[in-house]
Design a protein around this motif. Structure first.
Motif, PDB file in Angstrom:
ATOM      1  N   ASP A 118     -44.405 -13.028 -14.147  1.00 27.48           N
ATOM      2  CA  ASP A 118     -44.141 -12.752 -15.471  1.00 27.48           C
ATOM      3  C   ASP A 118     -45.274 -13.199 -16.185  1.00 27.48           C
ATOM      4  O   ASP A 118     -45.529 -14.159 -16.683  1.00 27.48           O
ATOM      5  CB  ASP A 118     -42.711 -13.381 -16.059  1.00 27.48           C
ATOM      6  CG  ASP A 118     -42.422 -13.005 -17.582  1.00 27.48           C
ATOM      7  OD1 ASP A 118     -43.393 -12.973 -18.240  1.00 27.48           O
ATOM      8  OD2 ASP A 118     -41.177 -13.068 -17.657  1.00 27.48           O
ATOM      9  N   TYR A 305     -33.860 -14.816 -28.056  1.00 30.09           N
ATOM     10  CA  TYR A 305     -34.824 -14.740 -26.877  1.00 30.09           C
ATOM     11  C   TYR A 305     -34.414 -15.569 -25.765  1.00 30.09           C
ATOM     12  O   TYR A 305     -34.755 -14.772 -24.469  1.00 30.09           O
ATOM     13  CB  TYR A 305     -35.969 -15.711 -27.446  1.00 30.09           C
ATOM     14  CG  TYR A 305     -37.158 -15.637 -26.566  1.00 30.09           C
ATOM     15  CD1 TYR A 305     -38.094 -14.686 -25.954  1.00 30.09           C
ATOM     16  CD2 TYR A 305     -37.700 -17.133 -26.307  1.00 30.09           C
ATOM     17  CE1 TYR A 305     -39.177 -15.061 -25.443  1.00 30.09           C
ATOM     18  CE2 TYR A 305     -38.833 -17.181 -25.447  1.00 30.09           C
ATOM     19  CZ  TYR A 305     -39.564 -16.148 -25.027  1.00 30.09           C
ATOM     20  OH  TYR A 305     -40.773 -16.381 -24.423  1.00 30.09           O
ATOM     21  N   ASP A 309     -33.641 -14.012 -21.780  1.00 29.27           N
ATOM     22  CA  ASP A 309     -34.561 -14.460 -20.735  1.00 29.27           C
ATOM     23  C   ASP A 309     -33.364 -14.627 -19.824  1.00 29.27           C
ATOM     24  O   ASP A 309     -33.786 -14.801 -18.254  1.00 29.27           O
ATOM     25  CB  ASP A 309     -34.978 -15.776 -21.264  1.00 29.27           C
ATOM     26  CG  ASP A 309     -36.700 -15.353 -21.005  1.00 29.27           C
ATOM     27  OD1 ASP A 309     -37.138 -14.650 -20.235  1.00 29.27           O
ATOM     28  OD2 ASP A 309     -37.571 -16.143 -21.618  1.00 29.27           O
TER      29      ASP A 309
END
Ligand code: ARG
Length: 565
Positions: A118, A305, A309
């Motif tokens: 990532d 966020y 994730d």
């Protein structure tokens, strides 16, 4: 070939024959020539366990090390170290096997895994800036490296394309005219202007809020504006990737928004596991020894966020089948990733043996040690910085050599972009890194230019020789042997860099290799008339291999070489 593995196994056999139990041994590179080529320093710990004298044990082990093959000499040193010298004939023969091998004898990992890297992962509301430079460069290098060593690599650009600010941005885009291409050429300015409108005009602010809700509700008009906005924004990033030589394409984009439909399910799954606590109306996971909770749903029902994730981890492990996920994100997010990994494991989104790692990195600072900014304190745009790199590169190289305009353009691009990348990769990634044009574009020291210069020098020797390089490698002098051994160590170094996700092992190695080559070159004439053909072939072969190793090493970093410099 895996040099260290072979030495470790010889040593382990010797330990067993000496009647000493050990599970595994690990030799290290000797720190000084007088300590041999490799050193083993584990005897002291073993002796302690057995309550015996370490030097005595070391002597017994040494007596069982065969010295008629790979190892020529083994000696006890100091309090119980074992110093090991490789046999020079063995080194000659092993280096010979590198000749003509495109992989330079670098074997793949014993058990390949599926690795998700990532990296880059910029936010679409703003232009990419220098902060994203490090993630893109480090992440791309790791992805190249893992792939070269046989892992299956899946690149993931986890772009930030969702959140309340997009309501404002699409409302402004609409005002600017649906297509918006003109106004979007400078995203930073676009964002500033939109924010200006938002703060100054209550009606515009209301519309922005309304558009957030509509966007989240799937309104076709708003989604269309948003698509358009993301497309333009991503286009800017792609311009930077292409200039940087970073291997990210649209296929690698898996945006935050792509997980939207799974977020409610994530919260339910956490609830089912009994992991959630309601705190001030928000859904949180409290972790042992951590006073800050991991927030997954706000009191107004919105997700965060962190929620995205979690969905991304689940997708990567369960759908993509990742064994290892490397998040190349700056060190300030260390807390987020610690919590994320812990919650993901507790929730069963990641398996107990899934390797989750935050490949963190420090900040980019200017020469005076302050965060990197433009003269007037603004954020430096990446694309401007890269253009500047090419200009500085031109100055650096024309001070030495005259080039045609066309050639200068091509060379300066490779040298300038290479210098920016190399400077970033050549320090431990966790350190803050000082951006200094003069240092990074120097022909001396640990720079890409030094390596590119060494490479070009080798090519010039080969051009002048003109003949075919086909002879045997027969090492006779110390500089030859030192260079050859270094060439053999390329493989071990790459595996170590991959295991620890530390690209600076590669740059350190390449710098040492080039330095050994320069020493070799100064002391070992190649093309002079009085050099016999056997010696000449030996030295030419070593030069060719050095060139190939530099090229391969720089290639993994996404940096090009030059035939002339
Ligand atoms: N977009 C984030 C930022 O710029 C980085 C995302 C990193 N990746 C992730 N899976 N959280 O801060």
């Amino acid at each position: 070939m895996k040099l260290k593995q072979q030495i470790n196994s010889i040593l382990l056999d010797a330990l067993q024959q000496a009647g000493i139990e050990a599970q595994a041994v690990q030799v290290s590179d000797a720190s000084k020539p007088e300590f041999g080529d490799y050193q083993y320093n584990g005897i002291m710990a073993l002796a302690k366990q057995q309550k015996r004298n370490p030097r005595e044990i070391a002597a017994e082990v040494v007596a069982h090390i065969p010295t008629d093959g790979m190892i020529a000499r083994a000696e006890v040193a100091g309090p119980g170290f074992i110093n090991l010298w490789l046999d020079t004939n063995w080194v000659s023969q092993s280096v010979q096997m590198l000749v003509g091998d495109a992989r330079l004898s670098v074997d793949t990992v014993d058990t390949p895994s599926k690795v998700v890297v990532d990296y880059s992962s910029p936010n679409m509301a703003k232009q990419m800036h220098v902060g994203h430079l490090r993630s893109s460069i480090i992440g791309d290098t790791l992805a190249n490296l893992f792939a070269f060593l046989g892992d299956e690599v899946i690149r993931q650009n986890h772009i930030g394309d969702w959140g309340t600010q997009f309501g404002m941005l699409i409302a402004y885009l609409e005002e600017m005219g649906e297509d918006g291409s003109g106004s979007l050429s400078d995203l930073e300015q676009f964002y500033k202007d939109a924010k200006g409108r938002f703060d100054a005009d209550a009606a515009f602010a209301d519309k922005s809020r309304e558009y957030v809700v509509k966007l989240q509700g799937g309104d076709v008009h708003c989604l269309h504006l948003w698509d358009n906005f993301i497309d333009k924004s991503l286009g800017h990033c792609e311009e930077v990737y292409s200039k940087l030589g970073v291997n990210l394409t649209r296929e690698d984009v898996r945006a935050e928004s792509s997980y939207n439909d799974e977020l409610a399910g994530i919260v339910t799954a956490l609830d089912d596991k009994g992991l959630l606590t309601l705190s001030d109306g928000a859904q949180c996971v409290f972790l042992e020894g951590d006073e800050n909770p991991f927030l997954v749903q706000k009191s107004d029902g919105g997700y965060l966020y962190a929620t995205t994730d979690l969905a991304a981890i689940r997708y990567r492990v369960q759908t993509l089948g990742a064994d290892r996920i490397s998040y190349v994100v700056d060190a300030r997010q260390a807390g987020h990733f610690r919590q994320l990994f812990s919650v993901a494991r507790q929730a069963g989104f990641a398996k107990p043996d899934t390797r989750l790692e935050h490949v963190s990195f420090g900040m980019m600072l200017d020469k005076s040690g302050r965060p990197f900014k433009t003269r007037d304190g603004g954020t430096v745009k990446l694309i401007d910085l890269l253009e500047e790199a090419v200009i500085h590169a031109k100055e650096a190289i024309t001070s030495r050599e005259a080039y045609s305009d066309e050639e200068l353009e091509r060379i300066a691009e490779i040298v300038g972009i290479g210098a920016v990348k190399y400077a970033d990769l050549s320090i431990h990634r966790d350190s803050n890194y000082i951006f200094d044009w003069d240092k990074m574009l120097s022909f001396e020291g640990n720079t890409s230019l030094y390596l590119q210069y060494a490479y070009a020098r080798i090519q010039s020797i080969l051009r002048r020789y003109e003949g075919e390089v086909s002879g045997a490698i027969i090492l006779t002098t110390d500089p030859e042997r030192a260079l050859a051994l270094k060439l053999l160590q390329f493989e071990d170094m790459l595996h170590r860099a991959a295991a620890e996700s530390l690209p600076h092992y590669i740059t350190t190695y390449l710098y040492e290799l080039a330095t050994l080559f320069m020493k070799f070159y100064e002391t070992s004439p190649i093309l002079k008339d009085d050099v016999d053909e056997v010696t000449r072939q030996n030295r030419l072969q070593l030069s060719v291999l050095t060139g190939e190793t530099i090229q391969r090493g720089l290639g993994l970093l996404g940096i090009g070489v030059l035939e002339r410099l």
